[in-house]
Design an enzyme around this catalytic site. Structure first.
Site, PDB file in Angstrom:
ATOM      1  N   ASP A  97      17.178 -12.028  -3.181  1.00 35.28           N
ATOM      2  CA  ASP A  97      17.260 -12.473  -4.571  1.00 35.28           C
ATOM      3  C   ASP A  97      18.729 -12.671  -4.914  1.00 35.28           C
ATOM      4  O   ASP A  97      19.606 -12.385  -4.103  1.00 35.28           O
ATOM      5  CB  ASP A  97      16.558 -11.474  -5.494  1.00 35.28           C
ATOM      6  CG  ASP A  97      17.289 -10.146  -5.559  1.00 35.28           C
ATOM      7  OD1 ASP A  97      18.336  -9.991  -4.885  1.00 35.28           O
ATOM      8  OD2 ASP A  97      16.811  -9.258  -6.278  1.00 35.28           O
ATOM      9  N   ASP A 287       6.331 -11.038  -4.133  1.00 37.80           N
ATOM     10  CA  ASP A 287       6.993  -9.797  -3.735  1.00 37.80           C
ATOM     11  C   ASP A 287       6.763  -8.810  -4.863  1.00 37.80           C
ATOM     12  O   ASP A 287       6.632  -9.209  -6.013  1.00 37.80           O
ATOM     13  CB  ASP A 287       8.505  -9.999  -3.570  1.00 37.80           C
ATOM     14  CG  ASP A 287       9.216 -10.021  -4.905  1.00 37.80           C
ATOM     15  OD1 ASP A 287       9.171 -11.068  -5.575  1.00 37.80           O
ATOM     16  OD2 ASP A 287       9.773  -8.979  -5.310  1.00 37.80           O
ATOM     17  N   CYS A 325     -10.591   0.677   4.860  1.00 39.65           N
ATOM     18  CA  CYS A 325      -9.289   0.300   5.433  1.00 39.65           C
ATOM     19  C   CYS A 325      -9.191   0.796   6.871  1.00 39.65           C
ATOM     20  O   CYS A 325      -9.542   1.940   7.175  1.00 39.65           O
ATOM     21  CB  CYS A 325      -8.160   0.886   4.592  1.00 39.65           C
ATOM     22  SG  CYS A 325      -6.513   0.538   5.241  1.00 39.65           S
ATOM     23  N   CYS A 327      -6.276   0.909   8.592  1.00 40.65           N
ATOM     24  CA  CYS A 327      -4.863   1.142   8.923  1.00 40.65           C
ATOM     25  C   CYS A 327      -4.702   2.466   9.667  1.00 40.65           C
ATOM     26  O   CYS A 327      -5.599   3.313   9.655  1.00 40.65           O
ATOM     27  CB  CYS A 327      -3.984   1.077   7.678  1.00 40.65           C
ATOM     28  SG  CYS A 327      -3.846   2.633   6.768  1.00 40.65           S
ATOM     29  N   CYS A 330      -5.387   5.590   7.540  1.00 39.00           N
ATOM     30  CA  CYS A 330      -6.801   5.807   7.208  1.00 39.00           C
ATOM     31  C   CYS A 330      -7.615   6.183   8.448  1.00 39.00           C
ATOM     32  O   CYS A 330      -8.634   6.844   8.345  1.00 39.00           O
ATOM     33  CB  CYS A 330      -7.382   4.573   6.524  1.00 39.00           C
ATOM     34  SG  CYS A 330      -6.731   4.372   4.854  1.00 39.00           S
ATOM     35  N   HIS A 356      -0.115   2.872   4.125  1.00 41.54           N
ATOM     36  CA  HIS A 356      -1.447   2.411   3.715  1.00 41.54           C
ATOM     37  C   HIS A 356      -1.345   1.329   2.636  1.00 41.54           C
ATOM     38  O   HIS A 356      -2.038   0.309   2.708  1.00 41.54           O
ATOM     39  CB  HIS A 356      -2.323   3.559   3.212  1.00 41.54           C
ATOM     40  CG  HIS A 356      -3.462   3.044   2.408  1.00 41.54           C
ATOM     41  ND1 HIS A 356      -4.593   2.493   2.989  1.00 41.54           N
ATOM     42  CD2 HIS A 356      -3.608   2.854   1.064  1.00 41.54           C
ATOM     43  CE1 HIS A 356      -5.391   2.027   2.036  1.00 41.54           C
ATOM     44  NE2 HIS A 356      -4.814   2.232   0.858  1.00 41.54           N
TER      45      HIS A 356
END
Ligand SMILES: [Zn+2]
Length: 394
Positions: A97, A287, A325, A327, A330, A356
């Site tokens: 940015d 974002d 989930c 991931c 998890c 996560h």
């Protein structure tokens, strides 16, 4: 032979206003709609680059904040190391940015003039000055793949007259940013250059549309920005205190009018529901600090809504954060264990919840892209939002 474009963008499927695309940067191809984790100070907080690059998350692009990196460690350090990629060890695409938003959010600690913004550093209290030219120079030194123009954010509740003035200043700063950026590219100031074959060696520059909640000024800001000409276009100044309905009115009005062959980036927004709603209006890039920041304060984003790990009801709960989930967190840890880590002040709590949450945001975007490609996005949007809001926060 003319330089290849700094960045290529191709729309690959469309379902209503929602679209998928391929964004080719000098550091690889990014499928859109895309969520970009925020790496404020050259780090996405509480997560290592190996995790971001692994198949679990596979983030193709992250953000860096010019304001923060400029003040600490400072341009000289990053210059000595050959740019932000080399300094930090992140080899995929980077967007920086301009610092405009951060200095704007300093409130009374800054003074805005035609020339730029004077402010006191939050690090050591020293007086600093940021302008379009300074911001472009810093971003060339950082060597990010996508550079943002230096703009003035307008307060969400600004009246028409204030907003009109602010939009004018943003347009003049956009012109100065463009000019300074082009000059820096010509003299090779960009430290992030790559030798990748068939990819551009140049940085790309995005313009930013402002105008608060005033649709006529938003349209005029868009026209002025497109007239200057950029590689992509961003909608700035949302999620800064205005009503959510205002935000979606602005996105719904603006996004379909933005150049269809250029990426559209909604800055600093938002919750998973917000991302889906913005995709439905034609936005390609996002974002937000929510998955990382909220992860550190014990909040998990799940397919059944937001979960607060501090909650006593999870004390004996053997289930994962999100039963849908897959991931790494998890697959291994229970809510009871994560709650224990959080209450014991263990840093692994922040690390696990951040992992996560990022997996959830990135997976959501994978689902969004898949549903657009199979022309199923309206159904995905309805079902996803219903599930998310069924429990509220729990
Ligand atoms: Zn998970």
């Amino acid at each position: 032979m003319s330089q290849p474009e700094a960045l290529r963008f191709e729309v690959t499927a469309q379902n209503g206003e929602a679209r998928t695309g391929l964004l080719t940067t000098r550091r690889g191809v990014i499928e859109t709609p895309v969520f970009m984790p925020v790496g404020t100070a050259g780090t996405v907080k509480a997560i290592r680059f190996e995790e971001l690059e692994g198949s679990d998350l596979d983030a193709k692009i992250i953000l860096g904040n010019t304001y923060h990196l400029w003040l600490r460690p400072g341009v000289e350090t990053i210059k000595a190391c050959g740019g932000l990629h080399r300094f930090s060890g992140w080899n995929r695409a980077l967007l920086t940015d301009s610092g405009g938003f951060q200095v704007w959010s300093l409130g009374n600690l800054r003074k805005i003039s035609e020339e730029g913004t004077e402010f006191r550093s939050h690090v050591d209290g020293s007086l600093q000055f940021l302008s379009p030219e300074v911001s472009m120079e810093v971003q060339a030194t950082l060597g990010s793949d996508i550079v943002m123009v230096f703009d003035e954010c307008t307060a969400g509740d600004a009246d028409h007259e204030q907003t009109e003035k602010s939009v004018g200043l943003t347009a003049r700063w956009a012109k100065r940013s463009r000019k300074a950026f082009d000059r820096l590219q010509e003299v090779g100031a960009d430290l992030g250059r790559t030798d990748a074959q068939e990819l551009s060696g140049n940085q790309a520059l995005f313009g930013i549309v402002q105008g608060a909640g005033h649709l006529d000024l938003r349209r005029s800001s868009l026209e002025q920005t497109v007239e200057i000409g950029f590689d992509g276009y961003a909608i700035g100044g949302l999620s800064v205190g205005e009503e959510k309905s205002v935000m979606f009115d602005v996105i719904g009005e603006l996004a379909p009018q933005m150049p269809p062959d250029r990426p559209r980036y909604l800055m600093g927004v938002g919750t998973p529901e917000d991302l889906i709603e913005a995709v439905a209006r034609g936005v390609d890039m996002f974002d937000c600090v929510l998955p990382t920041r909220n992860g550190r304060t014990g909040q998990a984003f799940t397919s059944a809504g937001k979960l607060n790990i501090k909650n006593a009801r999870f004390a004996h709960d053997p289930r994962p954060l999100d039963e849908s989930c897959g991931c790494l967190v998890c697959r291994r840890h229970s809510r009871a264990y994560l709650r224990h880590l959080y209450l014991a002040g263990e840093m692994l709590a922040s690390i696990s919840l951040t992992h996560h949450n990022l997996a959830f945001f990135l997976d959501t975007m994978r689902g969004v892209r898949q549903s657009i490609r199979s022309r199923d996005f309206p159904k995905f949007r309805r079902e996803f939002t219903e599930r998310l809001t069924a429990n509220g926060e729990y």
